[in-house]
Design a protein around this motif. Structure first.
Motif, mmCIF file in Angstrom:
data_model
loop_
_atom_site.group_PDB
_atom_site.id
_atom_site.type_symbol
_atom_site.label_atom_id
_atom_site.label_comp_id
_atom_site.label_asym_id
_atom_site.label_seq_id
_atom_site.Cartn_x
_atom_site.Cartn_y
_atom_site.Cartn_z
ATOM 1 N N GLN A 32 -3.506 -8.984 -15.806
ATOM 2 C CA GLN A 32 -4.665 -7.723 -14.971
ATOM 3 C C GLN A 32 -3.286 -7.367 -14.847
ATOM 4 O O GLN A 32 -3.424 -6.173 -14.774
ATOM 5 C CB GLN A 32 -4.789 -8.315 -13.972
ATOM 6 N N ALA A 111 -4.375 -7.322 -8.619
ATOM 7 C CA ALA A 111 -4.269 -7.965 -9.761
ATOM 8 C C ALA A 111 -3.337 -9.084 -8.605
ATOM 9 O O ALA A 111 -3.410 -10.418 -9.104
ATOM 10 C CB ALA A 111 -3.475 -7.605 -11.129
ATOM 11 N N GLU A 179 -12.122 -6.171 -13.024
ATOM 12 C CA GLU A 179 -13.113 -5.681 -13.433
ATOM 13 C C GLU A 179 -13.688 -4.623 -13.668
ATOM 14 O O GLU A 179 -14.338 -4.749 -14.832
ATOM 15 C CB GLU A 179 -13.204 -6.961 -13.989
#
Length: 727
Positions: A32, A111, A179
């Motif tokens: 990520q 992240a 996400e």
């Protein structure tokens, strides 16, 4: 594979989970991070975009008819006016400070949080393994160190497991929120985008709630009082005035050991010989007064001579010398508290398996490792103490007497178990009750050969004895023909009568003289008869309740039930594909250059039609037939007995219900007569795997319950037959 290799293989599997899950989270976080890019410096970017817009305007003004071309980031030629429009929209978003900027700036942070918490979880796992190994080594130094280290570990374990769960939850929440960021940047959300956002957001909120619940459950578990559960025995507590000869006998043994006397003597019909300082609950519901309790089983005493009984009692009293019973009493709360915390971490007593078990597994696995390490240390010291107690028993009489008692108890154990089972489950009693039944079994079947059971461990309600062979070796007594002859001698003794525990006569045999020479016969209350009366009453009540429960279960699967697959979805889907392919082929055949493509599409349509036919046929033929004795699967010619199935696993995905049936060892699976897409036998794992496209007129959950009920009903009928009841 050796035991050491198996031990290391099991440890490697545990470490793979303990470190593998945090490592997987770390790798996802790194992936990520690579997608996030740098945070946006709004003011600098605005200035940069304004300059680009001015340059593009200048290019348009300088170009004839305003058709200047520029290269985009992928090297493609794009109209300068279109490129300027894109920059102007992006510039407007930057000046408005909207979601585009916010979501882009949040992504690296999210992240980074996932990676940070994953690294902390890895370090926490390493710290836990290191501490546990050090604790295990320290526990092997002495029993005092064992108790101190594991008591400290018991207090630290809840905190450790909670921190592990919270670290993994804290890594998973930003992973899910990350996400959501690209979706939030869309100008327009599709239904799919909205569903995905709801799922991701719901999972993140559920993890947050679950983390709070874990804290609450562990706090509640930590407040549970650490109490020793009482040991339930079918026995009576005998005061000194009620059985003076027995107490006098124990007095003489205690004087030889120097261990001191027990506070209570309980004689009963179950278990083996033991001493304890745990609470003891009798079958009549009363509690034995707190203190040292010596338990003596009548079925064994009826066949041991005085020297053998003295050796066994000497062994048991020897546990008082090393305060073994006191240590054993302190061990139990550690087990109980650890199990309570494991239950709390795993989701509570009513927990059902879910995807979150993946995140909780490292914590619960560490708790299991703690229990195993503690058990290994307890077993190590327990083994030493049992052998030391054997030495005390040998000092009372002789090593040969201890060996003789061990072998004779081993030779009697199958008969005692059978008599208890017949009385408890089947309500079958003989004159003299359990003791009389054991005498009858010995007379008709003879004694078991103890040399065939040298790996046995004699039963004990709180501790684990070493194997019989180990104990004999430590005593230095070889198994001779004379010793085996004594162990398998079918004649009983008169000790129960001499101790005033049984009235009437028993088969005459020498008591051995040792330690019992001054004991005069004294027939008082028949304790054996009284105990048998209690056992009969309790057993009758338990038997009635068990029979009622079994009969209710047995009634669940008496009729044959034919199960058909629900294949309309797959059939309809391939019919739809067939129609689409036929229409498409017709269109292509009518086009100028599409004949070749039309042939391919028509062939695809024929394949779809074939699959539609297969699925339609599957739904018309019986998939399973559930019968009282077993299950017939697909085109198999014979039933697979329910006794051949060890367990059930049901999984549903993509409109397919997968049934996994692990089989008992030695079972030959039936030939299913269908392709692998519907059913197959996995030889390596010795299991059958069936794939059903749902079940007609029944939900999958209801079908799974029905199938398991047939299995339960079969075993209930067998148990009723074993108990002598017509199902």
């Amino acid at each position: 594979m050796s035991e050491t290799d198996k031990k290391w293989a099991a440890r490697a599997k545990r470490w793979a989970v303990l470190f593998g899950i945090p490592l997987l989270m770390l790798l996802i976080g790194m992936w990520q991070w690579s997608r996030a890019g740098a945070s946006v410096d709004v003011q600098a970017t605005i200035a940069e975009y304004e300059q680009v817009v001015q340059e593009l305007k200048a290019m348009e003004d300088a170009s004839p008819r305003g058709r200047a071309k520029v290269k985009d980031s992928e090297g493609r030629s794009v109209d300068a006016r279109l490129m300027r429009s894109r920059y102007e929209r992006a510039l407007a978003e930057l000046k408005a400070g909207g979601l585009n900027v916010t979501t882009r700036n949040l992504q690296p942070t999210l992240a980074g949080c996932t990676m940070a918490f994953s690294v902390l979880a890895l370090l926490w796992s390493a710290l836990g393994v290191f501490y546990q190994n050090a604790m295990g080594k320290k526990a092997m130094q002495s029993r005092e160190q064992l108790l101190a280290t594991f008591e400290k570990g018991r207090r630290l374990l809840p905190t450790y497991m909670v921190v592990m769960v919270l670290l993994l939850f804290a890594a998973a929440i930003p992973l899910l929120v990350y996400e959501m960021m690209p979706i939030l940047r869309h100008n327009r959300y599709s239904k799919g985008d909205m569903k995905l956002m709801l799922v991701l957001g719901g999972l993140a909120l559920f993890l947050l709630y679950s983390g709070c619940k874990v804290l609450w459950d562990v706090w509640k578990a930590s407040r549970k009082p650490m109490e020793n559960e009482p040991i339930d025995v079918m026995g009576q507590s005998l005061a000194r005035e009620k059985a003076p000869e027995l107490w006098a006998f124990v007095d003489r043994v205690a004087a030889k050991t120097g261990a001191g006397m027990p506070d209570s003597i309980v004689v009963g019909l179950n278990e083996g010989f033991f001493v304890t300082e745990h609470p003891v609950k009798l079958s009549n519901g009363s509690m034995v007064p707190a203190g040292r309790v010596l338990y003596l089983p009548l079925p064994y005493m009826a066949f041991l001579n005085a020297g053998e009984v003295a050796a066994v009692i000497g062994h048991e009293l020897g546990h008082f010398i090393g305060e073994d019973t006191l240590y054993s009493q302190r061990f139990s709360p550690i087990y109980a508290a650890t199990i309570n915390h494991l239950v709390a971490i795993s989701g509570g007593e009513k927990h059902e398996e879910s995807w979150m078990d993946f995140l909780r597994r490292p914590a619960t696995l560490f708790g299991e490792m703690f229990l195993d390490s503690f058990h290994e240390a307890v077993r190590f010291w327990g083994r030493k103490r049992e052998l030391a107690a054997d030495a005390v028993g040998a000092s009372v009489v002789s090593p040969q007497a201890v060996a003789s008692s061990l072998l004779r108890i081993t030779a009697l154990e199958p008969h005692v178990s059978e008599a208890l089972e017949m009385n408890w489950d089947q309500g079958q009693t003989v004159e003299g009750g359990i003791v009389g039944h054991v005498r009858q079994l010995v007379a008709s079947k003879g004694m078991a050969d103890p040399s065939q059971h040298l790996e046995n461990r004699q039963s004990h309600p709180t501790d684990t004895h070493p194997e019989l062979a180990v104990r004999l070796d430590a005593l230095g007594v070889p198994i001779t023909a004379e010793l085996l002859g004594r162990a398998m001698d079918p004649l009983g003794s008169r000790l129960l009568q001499e101790f005033g525990l049984e009235q009437g006569t028993a088969p005459a045999a020498a008591t051995g003289g040792t330690m019992a020479g001054s004991v005069a016969p004294a027939a008082v209350v028949d304790v054996n008869a009284a105990l048998q009366s209690e056992l009969t009453s309790v057993a009758a009540s338990a038997r009635s309740a068990k029979i009622a429960e079994l009969q209710e279960i047995a009634a669940l699967g008496r009729e044959r039930t034919v199960i058909y697959e629900r294949s309309w979805f797959q059939t309809g889907l391939f019919v739809f594909f067939t129609v689409v392919c036929v229409v498409g082929a017709a269109f292509l055949f009518n086009s100028r250059n599409g004949q070749l493509y039309g042939v391919g599409v028509l062939l695809a349509g024929l394949a779809c039609a074939y699959f539609a036919f297969l699925f339609s046929r599957d739904g018309k033929e019986p998939a399973l037939v559930l019968a009282p004795e077993g299950v017939q699967m697909f085109k198999a010619q014979e039933l697979l007995p329910w006794s051949a199935i060890d367990d059930f696993q049901f999984n549903q995905a993509n409109h397919v219900l997968t049934i996994t049936l692990p089989l008992e060892q030695g079972v030959v699976p039936p030939a299913l007569g269908v392709g692998r897409r519907r059913g197959q036998y996995v030889k390596k794992k010795h299991r059958l795997v069936l794939a059903l496209k749902g079940v007609k007129k029944m939900k999958n959950d209801a079908f799974a319950e029905l199938m398991v009920n047939y299995w339960r009903a079969y075993h209930a009928r067998r148990e009723l037959q074993r108990m002598g009841v017509q199902p």
